[in-house]
Structure formats: structure tokens, C-alpha cells
Write a protein that holds these residues in place. Structure first.
Motif, short mmCIF file in Angstrom:
data_model
loop_
_atom_site.label_atom_id
_atom_site.label_comp_id
_atom_site.label_asym_id
_atom_site.label_seq_id
_atom_site.Cartn_x
_atom_site.Cartn_y
_atom_site.Cartn_z
N GLN A 1 -25.13 27.28 -23.78
CA GLN A 1 -26.00 26.50 -23.79
C GLN A 1 -26.70 26.62 -22.28
O GLN A 1 -26.00 26.69 -21.12
CB GLN A 1 -25.87 25.06 -23.87
N SER A 2 -28.08 26.27 -21.98
CA SER A 2 -28.87 26.59 -20.88
C SER A 2 -28.92 25.30 -20.17
O SER A 2 -29.95 24.64 -19.67
CB SER A 2 -30.21 27.09 -21.23
N SER A 3 -27.57 24.64 -19.53
CA SER A 3 -27.43 23.45 -18.81
C SER A 3 -27.13 23.88 -17.35
O SER A 3 -26.46 23.08 -16.81
CB SER A 3 -26.84 22.57 -19.50
N LEU A 4 -27.13 25.11 -17.09
CA LEU A 4 -26.83 25.41 -15.66
C LEU A 4 -27.37 24.74 -14.59
O LEU A 4 -26.63 24.81 -13.59
CB LEU A 4 -26.66 27.07 -15.68
N ASP A 5 -28.52 24.27 -14.82
CA ASP A 5 -29.14 23.52 -13.57
C ASP A 5 -28.17 22.40 -13.07
O ASP A 5 -28.48 22.11 -12.00
CB ASP A 5 -30.55 23.23 -13.97
N SER A 6 -27.68 21.86 -14.27
CA SER A 6 -26.72 20.77 -13.97
C SER A 6 -25.42 20.87 -13.33
O SER A 6 -24.85 20.02 -13.12
CB SER A 6 -26.99 19.75 -15.14
N GLY A 7 -25.13 22.12 -13.30
CA GLY A 7 -23.69 22.49 -13.06
C GLY A 7 -22.55 22.61 -14.17
O GLY A 7 -21.65 22.66 -13.60
N LYS A 8 -23.14 22.13 -15.08
CA LYS A 8 -22.23 22.05 -16.35
C LYS A 8 -22.71 23.24 -17.41
O LYS A 8 -23.88 23.09 -17.89
CB LYS A 8 -22.14 20.78 -17.10
N THR A 9 -21.71 23.94 -17.98
CA THR A 9 -21.92 24.93 -19.02
C THR A 9 -20.98 25.00 -20.01
O THR A 9 -19.81 24.62 -19.93
CB THR A 9 -22.41 26.17 -18.26
N SER A 10 -21.18 25.47 -21.39
CA SER A 10 -20.30 25.85 -22.06
C SER A 10 -20.43 27.52 -22.48
O SER A 10 -21.32 28.09 -22.24
CB SER A 10 -20.62 25.32 -23.58
N VAL A 11 -19.17 28.11 -22.43
CA VAL A 11 -18.99 29.48 -22.32
C VAL A 11 -18.36 29.88 -23.65
O VAL A 11 -17.24 29.16 -24.09
CB VAL A 11 -18.13 29.96 -21.37
N CYS A 12 -18.99 30.55 -24.41
CA CYS A 12 -18.47 31.08 -25.85
C CYS A 12 -17.57 32.63 -25.62
O CYS A 12 -18.30 33.29 -24.87
CB CYS A 12 -19.56 31.01 -26.68
N VAL A 13 -16.40 32.61 -26.02
CA VAL A 13 -15.73 33.69 -26.00
C VAL A 13 -15.29 34.27 -27.25
O VAL A 13 -15.04 33.68 -28.20
CB VAL A 13 -14.08 33.25 -25.36
N ASN A 14 -15.63 35.56 -27.34
CA ASN A 14 -15.52 36.54 -28.73
C ASN A 14 -14.22 37.24 -28.65
O ASN A 14 -13.94 37.95 -27.67
CB ASN A 14 -16.89 37.26 -28.95
N CYS A 15 -13.29 36.96 -29.43
CA CYS A 15 -11.85 37.53 -29.52
C CYS A 15 -12.10 38.71 -30.40
O CYS A 15 -12.64 38.42 -31.70
CB CYS A 15 -10.88 36.81 -29.98
N PRO A 16 -11.94 40.10 -30.22
CA PRO A 16 -11.72 40.97 -31.20
C PRO A 16 -10.88 40.82 -32.39
O PRO A 16 -9.94 40.02 -32.34
CB PRO A 16 -11.30 42.11 -30.33
N ALA A 17 -11.35 41.32 -33.46
CA ALA A 17 -10.54 41.09 -34.62
C ALA A 17 -9.30 41.98 -34.72
O ALA A 17 -8.35 41.54 -35.57
CB ALA A 17 -11.47 41.14 -35.90
N ASN A 18 -9.11 42.69 -33.74
CA ASN A 18 -7.79 43.49 -33.85
C ASN A 18 -7.11 43.24 -32.33
O ASN A 18 -6.41 44.15 -31.94
CB ASN A 18 -8.05 45.09 -33.94
N ALA A 19 -7.71 41.96 -31.76
CA ALA A 19 -6.78 41.86 -30.66
C ALA A 19 -5.26 41.41 -30.82
O ALA A 19 -4.77 41.07 -31.78
CB ALA A 19 -7.28 40.59 -29.67
N PRO A 20 -4.43 41.79 -29.95
CA PRO A 20 -2.87 41.68 -30.05
C PRO A 20 -2.80 40.28 -29.99
O PRO A 20 -3.31 39.26 -29.37
CB PRO A 20 -2.20 42.15 -28.89
N VAL A 21 -1.72 39.86 -31.03
CA VAL A 21 -1.32 38.24 -31.18
C VAL A 21 -0.23 38.11 -29.89
O VAL A 21 0.31 38.95 -29.44
CB VAL A 21 -0.31 38.34 -32.44
N GLY A 22 -0.58 36.94 -29.19
CA GLY A 22 0.40 36.26 -28.13
C GLY A 22 -0.33 35.36 -27.41
O GLY A 22 -1.21 34.75 -27.93
N VAL A 23 0.30 35.00 -26.28
CA VAL A 23 -0.34 33.93 -25.46
C VAL A 23 -1.08 34.52 -24.41
O VAL A 23 -0.38 35.08 -23.38
CB VAL A 23 0.87 32.97 -25.11
N TYR A 24 -2.02 33.76 -24.24
CA TYR A 24 -3.11 34.40 -23.38
C TYR A 24 -3.27 33.62 -22.01
O TYR A 24 -3.43 32.11 -22.31
CB TYR A 24 -4.32 34.89 -23.92
#
Length: 670
Positions: free
Chosen positions: A88-111
Motif C-alpha cells: 500500500q502507498s502509505s509510505l509518506d506517513s512512515g507506515k507500510t505493508s510489505v507483501c512477501v511471495n514465497c516460492p512454491a518449491n521453497a525448502p520447508v523450515g524455520v526462517y
């Protein structure tokens, strides 16, 4: 201008875990998500973000392996690569949401998740938090994808099941709590990968290989037993369970996994096939791999690979402990759903995995994954362990009558092994017959317990007259027929031996012998009855091997009919007054009732468990006279909505028998 700094980060647990179908899974990593599907987090900065002056990079770390991902404004990304973008474009306020895409073949584990900020003031890093990454049967790009929602609910999210035992003609159920939503279970399952031999040998290769469920399932198959590593369970079939717990007393996976972790990975004592399978089902479901528990009735253990199992009886019908091969009345393993790219893709689907230590595979006690389709098509050269599993469901049985080491006669049964293969039905407590997925032309097994054999001059048929119930008499008949036109003098020998599901029977606890005269072409029916007092010492899950040998006195021709059967136990009943009003976070009352149908007093300990319903097991001391009943109230408070199970078991003091009962409960949202 001040250097850009992160003041606060929020992993948005509730929203993410609802979207990823991981509600209820608890981990010290806080966030639990599935690969091939985006998740988001919120960050609050000390000032507005300036793209021309600041650079944000997301670092995703799996132990010493990491990916640095530039955070962009573009949502275009591939399911095969890590990506991150501002949601979302709320960076002017200093707050933002970041979306992370995980690959469908990423290793299972604790990151570990870190934000790296590059500005004129120099580099700066901020730890956002940890997340546990699981396989994703909801994602078409994941190799464990299952298109049917009801299958995903049953084989991934359901935290209870029924494990089937007994015999194909008299199936017994064993309620089992998989406990994947219990506190700490997810962490223990992740730790199982960390302490495996594969990880110790090459941690980098192990992490990278965890992208493939074929690899994961093979590691877990070895780790459930403790034969070659610091695995979970020590198997014991010796009837001496000193220093541990009798396998029949376990009711779920959680207690076993917690004990293993709390003792720093010392093996839990003791397990047998259904315990190994139940625990493996828990681990695989936690890791996101669709899994079901399967029972194979009359399961062969063919040690020499000739697809023939030999059984030996004396001329009076007593089964002898000869030979290395064996037939288990039932054997329990698991099937996991996954693609098999290593086999060209035509063998995708259910794969057999067996954590019970029987034979080594690749130098370790494990078995599978073997495609069920490849077993059916007898693809013996394919990995993994197909010849062994094929024999378990297809071997022939040669039954020999011997005297002083010499074979008097023998017969071959081509249909007994793998007589029924079943699993719990979707959304139901009934067994589902899946025999035809393993074998061509196989359907359901007849329900009537009858065994018949025919020779040149005689035939014999052994028939149970009613389903045997613990506490009552065992009634059966032996029908002998003279097939020739001359009279015969015939000797009948009948005996009953107690046996465990995987052992040759012990000495006979009952026998009868008769001499009868048969006119030409005449049949005679001999009635027999074994009173409860003769078999009262049978342990929980023990069976009876009943055999009748008929011999022509003149010609010495002998013929045998045998039947192995289990005795049904009385059932504990559980009822709830108003089942339609059961809601999460509200206390309810279940009434647990049992009537003593035995002809003698019984006493023991009643245990009630329920994953997601009770915080811990509830114990009651019980003592009942013949015909006396008990009614015990049990308070429980459901934690989450969904279908749950209450399970009650009564372990008798003066008998090895365990009496069970269960009730499934649908919990509504509060």
C-alpha cells in the motif's frame, strides 16, 4: 534528514494464518505460513521512506543460507522465486505493508526475516521476526497440491483419526489423536529434520533438499523409528514392556513427541506398527503433506523375496513357529500425496511410507515413498522399496501339515495376503476399502468367518457361528464331508492358540479330539464351544488361531482348515446433552458410561483425552460388579471450531484388555 530506522514491525499473525490455513498451529517462530502463497507484514519507520535516498532489502534466512530480496513497487512476481513489494502507498506517513511471495518449491523450515536499510547514514538491519514455512496443498504449483477441499480438510487439517486393527472379517477401530495443534508439536516436527542423519551429514544439502516432499518423507520415515538414529520410537514386539509403555496404551502422537523432545531425543518406549504410523501421520500433516493412515490385513513379510510365505501345522492342528517369513494379521503404514517428478510424473498421487523398522532401505530402516500405482502395476525396478511392499499385499501362502519334520500335505492360498486394505473415509468414521488401488480385481472381503479346504477324499469347513465377543463363549462348527463312495473312519483334531497380530501363536489353550464314522458321501457337523474362562488371559489386541485337522485313518490323508480372528470388546459410550450448541471457548459436559458385561468384577483406570477439548488427560479409578454400570461427567472446553474427538479408554487391572469408546464433536464458532 535523519537516517531511516524501523520503529516497529507486525507479522499480522491472525490475518496471515487465516489465509494460509494454519490457524491453531503454534510455533516459537510466531508466524506459520505455506509456500507458494504471499504473506504480509507491517513496518513503521521513524520518518517517511524516500525511494531516491533509501533502499530497502528483505533478507530471508534459513540458518546460514539466505536470500536478499529488493522490496519494489511491482506486484509482478514468479511463484518460483522469492519476491517482496510494497502493498500500500502509505509510505509518506512512515507506515507500510510489505507483501512477501514465497516460492512454491521453497525448502520447508524455520526462517528469519530481516529488513536491511541502505541509506547515506550507512547500512542498518532490523529483525522482523521468524516464520515457519510449510508445504501447501492449496497451491497448484506446490508438488503436494490436492485439488479437492474435502481431501485437504481430512488429510491435512483433521487432528484425529481411526486406526483399524483386528482382522479383515472383524475390523476393530483404535481412535488416535494426531495432536498437530497442541502446543510445541510444530516445533518438535521441525526439530526432527534438524537432528536427522541427513542434516548432520550435510546441513546445506539437507536444507536445499527440503524443497522436495519425496526427500522430506524419506527422512521422516527413518526418524520415526530409532533403529539407526536418534529417532522417536523404539519398537518392541517381545511382550515385555518393562521400562516403558505398552504400545496399546498410547492414544495419540502428542505425548510421544513431547516425551522425545523433553528427553533430548532419547527414544520413547515402546511402539508397534500403528504407533509408528500414527506419529508419522502427525509429522507429515504438520509439515503440510497430505497423509492418511492405511491398514493392510494379512500383511506378508517376505524375507527371501520369493513371494511365498510358508506356514506349518502339526497333524493335530497346532501352528508351529517355523521359517523366517511371516504374515501379520494387520500391518499399518501411511500414504502421502505428492508429485513424483523423479519418476516422470505418471506416478503422482498416493505414496506408501512405512516407518516401522522391518528392512533397511538405503542403509537405514525406512520404507518408501513407493507409488501405490507402481505397486499395482508391479514396477519392481522403481524407487523406493516396491518389491517389499508388493510382497506385503500379494504373496502366496503355502500351508503345510507336518509329522516329524516330513510334510504330509500342503495347500496354497493365493488370495489371503492383502485381503483388505483400508483407511478412514473422508468426513466419516467408516473404513474405506482401497484394496483395488493396490491390486487388480480385488473387492471387499466377505464378512462371514468361514474356512474350507478340500482334498481327494475329504473336505472340511470351519465356521464361526457368531462374532466372538470378549466375555462370551466362542462357538464354532466343523463340517466334515466324505467325498467317496466308501465309508470312512475319520479323526478330528481341533485346537485354539493365542497369538499377537505379528507372531506365530503360542501353545494351545484349548483342544478337542474326536473319532467319527462317515457313510459314503456323508457330511457331519461337529459343534464346539470355548468358554470365557479358557481364554480370559488374552491380552489387548490378541487374536485366536483356530485350526481343525481331519485325517482319514485308513489312508492317513490329512486336511486342515484354519481361521484367525479377534474378539470384539465391550464399548464405552460418550454422550453430550445438547451437541448442536457446542461452541468454542464455552465449557461443556460429556457423560462417559460403561456397563460391565463380564461375568466377574472388573476394575481399572479410565482415561479420557481430547485434542483441542481437554488441556490434559483426565483419569478416573473404576470398579464395577457384574452387570453394574458407571456414569462419569467430564468437563471440556473447546479451543477452536471444527470437528474434534473425545476418546475414552478403560485399562483393566486383572486383564491386558483395554475397552475403548469415542465420540466426534462438531464445535461451532463462538
Amino acid at each position: 534528514m535523519d537516517a531511516l530506522r524501523v520503529q516497529y514491525a507486525n507479522l499480522e499473525l491472525v490475518e496471515n494464518q487465516q489465509l494460509h490455513k494454519t490457524e491453531g498451529l503454534s510455533s516459537t517462530a510466531a508466524l506459520v505460513v505455506r509456500r507458494g502463497q504471499p504473506f504480509k507484514f507491517t513496518a513503521v519507520f521513524n520518518r517517511p521512506y524516500r525511494p531516491n535516498r533509501d533502499a530497502l532489502i528483505l533478507r530471508v534466512e534459513l540458518d546460514r543460507l539466505y536470500n536478499d530480496i529488493p522490496i519494489t513497487y511491482s506486484k509482478d512476481s514468479s511463484q518460483s522465486q522469492w519476491a517482496a513489494y510494497f502493498q500500500q502507498s502509505s509510505l509518506d506517513s512512515g507506515k507500510t505493508s510489505v507483501c512477501v511471495n514465497c516460492p512454491a518449491n521453497a525448502p520447508v523450515g524455520v526462517y528469519q526475516l530481516q529488513l536491511l536499510l541502505m541509506s547515506s547514514a550507512g547500512p542498518y538491519s532490523f529483525k522482523v521476526g521468524q516464520f515457519a514455512l510449510l508445504c501447501n496443498p492449496w497451491c497448484p504449483a506446490d508438488s503436494v497440491y490436492v485439488p479437492d477441499e474435502s481431501q485437504r480438510e481430512e488429510y491435512v487439517r483433521n487432528d484425529f483419526g481411526l486406526l483399524y486393527q483386528g482382522t479383515a472379517k472383524n475390523i476393530n477401530f483404535r481412535p488416535w489423536s494426531f495432536d498437530q495443534y497442541e502446543r510445541g508439536i510444530l516445533d518438535i516436527c521441525m526439530m526432527m529434520l534438524q537432528v536427522s542423519n541427513e542434516h548432520k551429514a550435510n546441513w546445506r544439502s539437507d536444507y536445499l533438499s527440503r524443497a522436495d516432499p519425496v526427500y522430506i518423507s524419506r527422512v521422516i520415515s527413518a526418524m520415526i523409528n530409532s533403529s539407526d538414529d536418534c529417532g522417536v520410537l523404539l519398537g518392541n514386539w517381545a511382550e515385555d514392556y518393562t521400562g516403558g509403555v505398552h504400545p496399546s496404551e498410547w492414544s495419540g502422537s502428542g505425548e510421544i513427541l513431547r516425551q522425545w523432545a523433553q528427553t533430548r531425543f532419547s527414544p520413547v518406549k515402546y511402539g508397534q506398527c500403528w504407533v509408528f504410523a500414527g506419529v508419522m501421520c502427525t509429522v507429515m500433516r504438520v509439515l503440510g503433506i497430505p497423509t492418511r493412515v492405511v491398514t493392510n490385513y494379512d500383511s506378508a513379510h517376505d524375507t527371501n523375496g520369493n513371494l511365498v510365505i510358508e506356514e506349518f501345522y502339526t497333524e493335530t492342528g497346532e501352528k508351529l513357529p517355523r521359517g523366517q517369513d511371516s504374515i501379520w494379521n494387520f500391518h499399518v503404514w501411511v500414504e502421502c500425496w505428492m508429485k513424483r517428478a523423479d519418476l516422470g510424473g505418471s506416478f503422482d498421487g498416493w505414496q506408501v511410507l512405512d516407518p516401522t523398522p522391518q528392512e533397511r532401505s538405503g542403509g537405514m530402516y525406512r520404507c518408501g515413498p513407493a507409488p501405490v500405482k507402481a505397486i499395482r502395476e508391479r514396477r519392481m525396478g522403481m524407487p523406493f522399496d516396491i518389491p517389499f511392499i508388493y510382497a506385503e499385499v500379494n504373496a502366496d501362502v503355502r500351508v503345510c501339515i507336518v509329522r516329524q519334520g516330513q510334510v504330509l500335505s500342503y495347500s496354497t492360498d493365493t488370495g489371503r495376503v492383502g485381503s483388505l486394505i483400508c483407511t478412514k473415509s473422508i468426513g466419516s468414521n467408516r473404513p474405506q476399502d482401497i484394496t483395488s488401488t493396490y491390486k487388480y480385481g480385488k473387492g471387499s472381503t466377505p464378512a462371514v468367518a468361514t474356512s474350507s479346504r478340500s482334498a481327494e477324499g475329504l473336505s472340511v469347513m470351519l465356521t464361526l457361528l457368531k462374532a466372538p465377543v470378549m466375555g462370551g463363549s466362542i462357538s464354532f462348527s466343523v463340517t466334515v464331508t466324505n467325498k467317496e463312495n466308501t465309508p470312512k473312519t475319520v479323526r478330528e483334531h481341533v485346537n485354539a492358540q493365542a497369538k499377537s497380530y505379528n507372531h506365530t501363536p503360542s501353545d494351545a489353550f484349548w483342544e478337542a479330539h474326536n473319532t467319527i464314522q462317515l457313510a459314503p458321501n456323508e457330511s457331519k457337523v461337529l459343534q464346539h464351544q470355548i468358554s470365557y474362562s479358557r481364554y480370559a488371559g488374552l491380552g489387548d489386541g490378541q487374536l485366536v488361531n483356530l485350526a481343525a485337522v481331519v485325517m482319514d485313518v485308513a489312508t492317513q490323508e490329512s486336511i486342515l482348515a484354519s481361521e484367525e480372528f479377534n474378539l470384539s470388546s465391550p464399548v464405552i459410550n460418550i454422550r453430550i446433552a445438547d451437541e448442536v450448541s457446542i461452541v468454542a471457548q464455552r465449557q461443556q459436559v460429556a457423560m462417559v458410561t460403561f456397563s460391565n458385561s463380564f461375568s466377574e468384577p472388573v476394575s481399572g483406570v479410565l482415561t479420557v483425552v481430547g485434542a483441542g477439548l481437554l488441556d490434559d488427560k483426565v483419569l478416573f479409578n473404576v470398579a464395577l460388579q457384574p452387570g453394574e454400570s458407571m456414569e462419569i461427567p467430564v468437563n471440556f472446553t473447546p479451543k477452536l471450531p471444527g470437528v474434534k474427538m473425545l476418546h475414552a479408554s478403560l485399562k483393566l487391572n486383572d486383564s491386558a484388555a483395554v475397552i475403548r469408546g469415542f465420540r466426534t464433536i462438531t464445535v461451532q464458532s463462538a
